[in-house]
Design an enzyme around this catalytic site. Structure first.
Site, PDB file in Angstrom:
ATOM      1  N   ASP A 152       0.877  -1.180   0.000  1.00 21.05           N
ATOM      2  CA  ASP A 152       0.000   0.000   0.000  1.00 21.05           C
ATOM      3  C   ASP A 152       0.910   1.224   0.000  1.00 21.05           C
ATOM      4  OD1 ASP A 152      -1.756   2.058   0.450  1.00 21.05           O
ATOM      5  OD2 ASP A 152      -2.500   1.293   2.372  1.00 21.05           O
ATOM      6  N   ASP A 298     -17.250   4.494  -0.438  1.00 23.90           N
ATOM      7  CA  ASP A 298     -15.970   4.141   0.182  1.00 23.90           C
ATOM      8  C   ASP A 298     -16.196   3.826   1.673  1.00 23.90           C
ATOM      9  OD1 ASP A 298     -13.180   3.939   0.670  1.00 23.90           O
ATOM     10  OD2 ASP A 298     -12.739   5.405  -0.872  1.00 23.90           O
ATOM     11  N   ASP A 411     -10.431  -3.217  -1.267  1.00 18.02           N
ATOM     12  CA  ASP A 411      -9.276  -2.323  -1.206  1.00 18.02           C
ATOM     13  C   ASP A 411      -8.350  -2.854  -0.103  1.00 18.02           C
ATOM     14  OD1 ASP A 411      -7.642  -0.143  -1.603  1.00 18.02           O
ATOM     15  OD2 ASP A 411      -9.077   1.346  -0.878  1.00 18.02           O
ATOM     16  N   ARG A 470      -7.486  -3.916  -5.485  1.00 19.80           N
ATOM     17  CA  ARG A 470      -6.275  -3.122  -5.654  1.00 19.80           C
ATOM     18  C   ARG A 470      -5.042  -4.032  -5.735  1.00 19.80           C
ATOM     19  NH1 ARG A 470      -4.932   1.676  -1.522  1.00 19.80           N
ATOM     20  NH2 ARG A 470      -4.168  -0.045  -0.255  1.00 19.80           N
ATOM     21  N   ASP A 486      -3.712   4.480  -5.731  1.00 27.41           N
ATOM     22  CA  ASP A 486      -3.853   5.871  -5.306  1.00 27.41           C
ATOM     23  C   ASP A 486      -2.932   6.790  -6.086  1.00 27.41           C
ATOM     24  OD1 ASP A 486      -5.628   4.751  -3.609  1.00 27.41           O
ATOM     25  OD2 ASP A 486      -4.363   4.865  -1.836  1.00 27.41           O
ATOM     26  N   HIS A 544     -12.639   8.946  -9.336  1.00 26.89           N
ATOM     27  CA  HIS A 544     -12.506   8.768  -7.891  1.00 26.89           C
ATOM     28  C   HIS A 544     -11.729   9.957  -7.327  1.00 26.89           C
ATOM     29  CE1 HIS A 544     -12.406   6.884  -4.079  1.00 26.89           C
ATOM     30  NE2 HIS A 544     -11.235   6.286  -4.152  1.00 26.89           N
TER      31      HIS A 544
END
Lengths: 807, 531
Positions: A152, A298, A411, A470, A486, A544
């Site tokens: 991440d 979300d 996610d 993701r 992201d 997004h």
């Protein structure tokens, strides 16, 4: 395909799920590889494999002798060790390693495997996503290798070999003669080093070599290193790119076939605040006449980041909200992340704990880390029984407030652990017989697999699921879509979205997109418009935005920009029949949807490094205008038609075409037939029964072909042969529709309202002949300046045989 | 009663109209009926081409402007007219024809999709009329209130202007006072200054004397130091006078190994200097001297407290009359007791000093120069302070007078008011033309959601939206800002708050100040019911 598997003779514990053994001979053997001219030469001392075709070496393994296999071992302090084996010097970090404040206990000592591959004649290698880098992989001589370790990453850097959210250990090598592939089946942390004997040479230097005839053969050398596991490699021998795609698809499967609506436009934001907010955004799309299919929620929609729940104040009546969307034939996606809040009042947590489904820490307790909900446990998705239970949680009676138009987003499934090393899980966490280090890159894959199974199961196996993930691994294409994580509202991030999705497509994951507008930061209006124009031509099309950014629904930037965005989204919807057919094709064959030019022009070296233009099937989208405001249509030897103006461009030249803020440079290749629906409605579902317009772009030989695929758009009934699949073919002045699947059955109300033939000459009459033998004259318009022939309202049903004769 | 009669009438009329509906192609409004004449070739409304009439609504788009397909979804830019008898007629994009979703309340958009639509026009019409009637009533009352507000603010403005003029006058007076007090103070300070100078001179003399003594002692030390072998025969044997003459020459250059010079004596603060008293009666009046006045004073204080809660100098409420007596001492005429400035002067002192001051102010005496000096200083400072306060008030008044309170100053009544709204977590506070803030309900500090920025409504109605910005900054984000939508109502109340995007707040505020004249609404209502 050739599989090479190297294991320990007597491993301490199984190093992989039991698979077949490789037969070999001590003096070296030659093995046939199926087709007559292909064989592999195995040499024992020094160990080396050479894969040959005829007299050519296609690939050599261990030619540089970098094969390494560190055995697993027992800790000295816990076992009696044979003193004779006690030769090895103990180095720092072998038995315990620390990273910042984290430590890795390494119960089996240091482990690593490595093997080198030499690719003679190859200067271009691709794949091994996910990296924010160019399509063509760079040599790594002067820096870090490409790293594959699902992480991440906060605000990732571009043009960098650093690891991102997903990992697919598959590399493609290509030259004008052949495409090959290497699939390094290993889910541990992996590094790939690339070097080349031509890297760093200038074009002039290469020319000099050529003139002097002194050049050695160009060669790319690749070294794979993984932290644990065995060496288990599949080598795809091509020879064409399409062959490599199908060879790889035979190993890991093809792209899942999504519901048609998922190919439409998705509106997302972290976060839509409450039901009222959802209602008003939904109404905004109608008010501004912009179609969309899914609105997304979300993490803030949950009750305290407890997934499968709803905030009792903001989303008090989720079914009411979902019904409101359903009344408009629209859908919703709600997030379900794999970190589970440790809270004894939370059903999901209690069940997972009671069933001992959590991943364990090295000391045997439930592993706990910090994530959105605070302290969280991580279900062990590598367990089939855990996945089975997880899937059952999506049943309508388990997931309260869910309905059939609610889909799922996974996610944070790298997994993200805020207080873990590199924001992920400790490597010595335990999954049954495995350490986390062995399976790390597979975690996200299994999360999406279990979720997709849940969505299938809740409908009794009838409905196709839609799950966005993701994190991913080789094979993730079977479970849904991925996005590039992201990103940021910057021009370079828009640009990089193309090579990132192209790289994923090359390794099977076709359903790819980037956050339109950019996740972090706030885009300028021009950037937002350009991003919509690009996103409309990428497989997964979702806007997004980060929680801290100002609102950016398409109508918030003045009527002119609203119109530009509306136009981009509408172009997406007119092309839905083509996109859907591409998905079907990819699902059946494993071919990528979004393709680099070299895949279609494998013998044209000028295309090998292009990653600012791409193909959707046979259509081209070019994005150079984002930097140059001018289009350079690269030298592919074809005729291309501007899809908006029908302007014809000859290929095999570099073409400069000025663009404006309102033009999206998209071209249809001469020789192709593309079906569209020109009646754009508020969602794809509303367009199901609408008529088609065929765009027939003739090549210089005055032929063209294409396909049309129709089914119900959302169930698995296509597997029961309930679909229409037709080949559309133009030759000898006749356009005809032939059934590609005579054993399939499906009926549609859709008909052909118009046929547009590009590059045509004026006929004196046009005759339609339908399946029942009826003939009728069609009215037509001919635009001599653009050579466009438009046939008015032929009206035949889309599922039937027919032909149209130009005379 | 009048209004509902009118509706009834209109409804009857509308039924009459639909009963004799003129034939026209599907989706065409009455106003465009003449362009679609059965049997005649149809010319696209943009004039681009002419087609046979049977191509109108034949589900194929022939006209660039979409005008040949008013009743089908064939043209991407077409629009469909719903009559919506009983409700308001309207247009929908033709892409909503037969899409399975009921858009027109009369169901006419779904004639071929199988969607089961209910005709809801009557019901919707009734509801809309009810709500519009309600709104009209509110608007009517609101508008009346608004007229009052306009009158009030007109008066208020006049008052403020008058007040402004008054303050300007008293400011002038105050300035004179300050100047006068300054003179008095400086005069009164004169003897003190002289005494200080006297004292300083004495101190300097004394210092010189001490220095001389030290010099002498040092000379002796040095002599002994130089004569450490006793050759000179010690102090007693030496011609000290001779050495003294040499010493004067060498003392600047001679550096002794002995202890450095002692530090200079710490200067005595001037306050501590005992000023020579011209009279011996330094004792202040004992407190019991003026018991009545003390009580009076206390009473007045209490009165103040109950009056304003917090003390403020009312610029119009005082006047300092200054009189100088023969010996240049001053006193205030007795009525100053009752003025707020006087009370303020008294209140702000500790009790004991207050007494002194009172005596100084109100019972001036020539006997006690010291006490009167202190009083003089205090009075000067207070007067200066009062002047500053008056200046501030003038500034505030000027600001208020020049504020944009709407075309007829109808929003002026909101000035210096605050309105609160409590949600599950926070208390929101809107102080119009000042600031918006948010405070956690259960403790925690207040966050500024923005300070008054400007009116920010659409061009034709800019007084419908207030914008507050430059609030507390957000982490990695913008400064907080708030948009206030003002809608018509009888009350003035903050009704809702939301945060559509991080740190950008949206609130709904009701006020009669935005109510429109009901006649305009009436006509809108009239339009809507007309078919």
């Amino acid at each position: 395909i050739t599989r090479v598997k190297i294991n320990e003779l007597k491993p301490l514990k199984p190093l992989s799920h039991g698979l077949s053994l490789l037969s070999q001979d001590e003096n070296g053997v030659v093995l046939s590889l199926g087709s007559e001219s292909q064989r592999v030469i195995v040499s024992a001392r020094p160990f080396r494999l050479d894969i040959m075709e005829g007299r050519d070496v296609l690939m050599s393994l261990n030619s540089r002798g970098l094969l390494a296999f560190e055995q697993l071992r027992m800790r000295k302090d816990t076992s009696q060790v044979d003193p004779e084996e006690e030769e090895e010097k103990v180095e720092d970090g072998m038995w315990e390693e620390t990273f910042k404040s984290h430590s890795d206990s390494k119960p089996n000592g240091p482990s690593a495997i490595s093997l080198d591959f030499s690719l003679p004649g190859v200067e271009h290698v691709y794949g091994i996503p996910e990296h924010a880098d160019t399509l063509r992989l760079k040599t790594t001589d002067n820096g870090d290798p490409y790293r594959l370790y699902n992480l991440d990453v906060f605000q990732y850097e571009l043009y960098n070999p650093m690891a991102l959210y997903g990992a697919v250990p598959v590399m493609l090598a290509h030259n004008a003669q052949r495409t090959t592939g290497i699939f390094w089946l290993n889910a541990a942390e992996t590094w790939v080093d690339i070097s080349s004997n031509t890297a760093g040479k200038t074009v002039f230097g290469k020319m000099l070599d050529y003139v002097q005839g002194s050049s050695e053969t160009p060669q790319t050398d690749v070294r794979w290193i993984s932290e644990s596991g065995i060496i288990d490699v599949f080598i795809m021998l091509g020879p064409t790119p399409k062959d490599v795609f199908s060879q790889y698809a035979s190993l890991t499967g093809t792209q899942s076939f999504p519901p048609e609506a998922a190919v439409g436009y998705h509106q997302c934001r972290w976060n839509y605040n409450d039901q009222e907010d959802v209602t008003s955004v939904d109404a905004g799309f109608d008010e501004h006449n912009i179609p969309y299919d899914y609105i997304w929620l979300d993490i803030e929609h949950t009750d305290g980041k407890r997934y499968f729940t709803w905030d009792p104040h903001k989303f008090a009546t989720p079914k009411e909200m979902l019904q409101g969307l359903m009344d408009k034939k629209r859908k919703m996606v709600a997030i379900v992340d794999p970190h589970i809040k440790v809270d004894s009042n939370y059903k999901i947590h209690n069940e997972i704990r009671n069933r001992a489904f959590y991943i364990k820490n090295k000391d045997g307790g439930d592993y706990e880390g910090w994530c959105w909900p605070g302290s969280a446990g991580y279900p062990d998705f590598t367990r089939a029984d855990m996945r089975d239970w997880w899937a059952s949680m999506f049943a309508y009676d388990q997931y309260e407030g869910s309905m059939e138009n609610l889909y799922t987003w996974n996610d944070m499934n790298e997994p993200s652990v805020f207080n873990g090393p590199e924001v992920t899980m400790h490597k010595d966490a335990v999954h049954g017989a495995w350490e986390h280090r062995d399976v790390h890159n597979l975690y996200g894959f299994y999360v999406q697999m279990a979720t997709a199974q849940g969505l299938i199961r809740r409908s009794g196996g009838v409905e196709r699921p839609f799950v966005l993930t993701r994190a991913f691994f080789a094979g993730s294409q079977r479970y849904g879509a991925v996005w590039t994580g992201d990103n940021a509202a910057e021009w370079d991030h828009l640009k990089i979205s193309i090579p990132m999705c192209l790289s994923l497509g090359l390794v099977g994951i076709s359903f790819c997109g980037a956050d339109v507008g950019g996740f972090f930061k706030s885009p300028s209006t021009e950037l937002l418009v350009r991003w919509y124009q690009t996103g409309a031509y990428q497989p997964f099309f979702r806007a997004h935005a980060h929680l801290d950014t100002p609102r950016r629904e398409p109508w918030l930037f003045g009527p002119e920009n609203t119109a530009l965005i509306r136009e981009a989204v509408r172009q997406r919807y007119t092309l839905l029949p083509y996109w859907y057919q591409q998905f079907y094709h990819s699902h059946r064959t494993g071919q990528p949807i979004m393709r680099p030019l070299w895949v279609e022009y494998p013998q044209d070296p000028a295309t090998f490094a292009l990653d600012d233009e791409f193909l959707i099937g046979k259509m081209a989208q070019d994005d150079k205008h984002f930097t140059f405001r001018k289009l350079i249509l690269t030298c592919v030897p074809q005729v291309w038609f501007d899809v908006h103006t029908f302007q014809k461009h000859n290929g095999a030249q570099n073409l400069y075409i000025p663009v404006t803020i309102s033009s999206i440079p998209v071209f249809q290749r001469g020789g192709s037939i593309i079906p569209r629906k020109s009646r754009v409605r508020r969602s794809s579902t509303c367009m199901m029964q609408d008529p088609y317009t065929l765009y027939v772009a003739l090549n210089p030989q005055r032929t063209a072909e294409g396909e049309l695929y129709i089914d119900d758009g959302h169930t698995f009934n296509y597997e029961k042969k309930e679909f229409i699949h037709r080949k559309l073919f133009f030759a000898n002045n006749m356009l005809s529709s032939e059934n590609l699947a005579p054993d399939a059955q499906f009926s549609t109300r859709s008909w052909f309202e118009r046929i547009v033939i590009l590059g045509a000459s004026k006929p004196s009459k046009v005759t339609l002949k339908t399946a029942d033998g009826q003939e009728s004259q069609l009215e037509f318009d001919f635009d001599a300046s653009m050579s466009v022939l438009t046939l008015r309202k032929p009206s035949m049903n889309a599922g039937l045989d027919w032909n149209v004769m130009l005379q | 009663i009048m209004m509902s009669c009118q509706y009834l009438l209109l409804l009857l009329l509308s039924v009459g109209v639909s009963a004799v509906e003129v034939q026209r192609p599907r989706g065409v409004p009455l106003s465009k009926r003449q362009f679609y004449e059965e049997g005649n070739p149809f010319t696209c409304l943009d004039g681009s081409r002419t087609i046979p009439f049977d191509r109108v609504n034949d589900d194929y788009c022939d006209c660039q402007d979409g005008s040949d397909e008013p009743g089908t979804a064939a043209c991407p830019n077409g629009s469909f007219h719903c009559t919506n008898a009983g409700f308001r007629p309207g247009f929908i994009p033709s892409s909503r024809i037969n899409d399975g979703i009921c858009d027109c309340c009369d169901t006419t958009d779904e004639y071929n999709s199988g969607a089961a639509c209910q005709n809801t026009c009557r019901e919707m019409g009734r509801k809309e009329r009810e709500s519009m009637q309600k709104m009209a009533e509110i608007a009517k009352e609101g508008f009346m209130l608004k007229q009052q507000l306009i009158q009030e603010s007109k008066r208020g403005l006049e008052d403020k202007k008058a007040k402004h003029a008054d303050i300007e006058v008293s400011k002038n007076e105050l300035e004179k006072t300050v100047e006068a007090l300054r003179t008095v103070k400086e005069t009164a300070e004169q003897p003190e200054k002289e005494a200080k100078e006297r004292h300083l001179k004495a101190w300097e003399d004394q210092k010189a004397l001490i220095q001389m003594e030290k010099d002498k002692a040092r000379m002796a030390e040095v002599f002994l130091e130089l004569d450490d072998d006793g050759l000179l025969g010690g102090v007693d044997q030496v011609d000290s006078v001779a050495f003294e003459s040499i010493w004067h020459v060498i003392k600047e250059k001679y550096i002794s190994e002995a202890i450095p010079e002692p530090p200079a004596p710490v200067e005595t603060p001037p306050e501590e200097i005992r000023e020579p008293e011209s009279d011996n009666d330094s004792e202040l009046y004992p407190e019991e001297d003026i018991p009545d006045e003390e009580e009076d004073d206390e009473e007045e204080d209490e009165d103040d407290d109950t009056d304003d809660g917090d003390f403020k100098v009312s610029p119009l409420g005082f006047s300092i009359k200054l009189m100088l007596d023969d010996s240049h001492n001053f006193f205030l005429v007795s009525h100053c007791y009752l003025s707020s400035i006087c009370r303020a002067l008294l209140r702000r002192r500790p009790k004991k000093r207050r007494m002194t001051m009172m005596r100084g102010l109100c019972r001036p005496t020539t006997k006690k120069r010291r006490a009167s000096l202190m009083v003089t200083r205090d009075a000067f400072e207070e007067a200066e302070k009062a002047l500053r306060e008056v200046d501030d008030q003038i500034k505030n008044l000027e600001k208020e007078i020049s504020f944009d309170f709407g075309p007829t100053a109808e929003f002026a009544y909101l000035y210096s008011q605050c309105y609160e709204l409590t949600t599950s977590e926070y208390i929101y506070r809107l102080c119009p033309f000042n600031r918006v803030s948010q405070k956690p309900k259960f403790g925690g500090s207040e966050t500024n959601l923005g300070s008054w920025g400007q009116w920010a409504g659409p061009e034709d109605n800019i007084y419908s939206v207030m914008k507050y910005d430059h609030g507390t900054g957000c982490w990695q984000g913008p400064n907080r800002s708030t948009t206030i939508k003002v809608t018509c109502g009888k009350e003035t109340v903050l009704v809702s708050t939301s945060e559509p995007s991080r740190c950008e707040y949206l609130m709904e505020f009701i006020s009669p100040a935005v109510c429109q004249e009901p006649s305009t609404l009436d006509s809108a209502l009239h339009d809507h019911t007309e078919l």
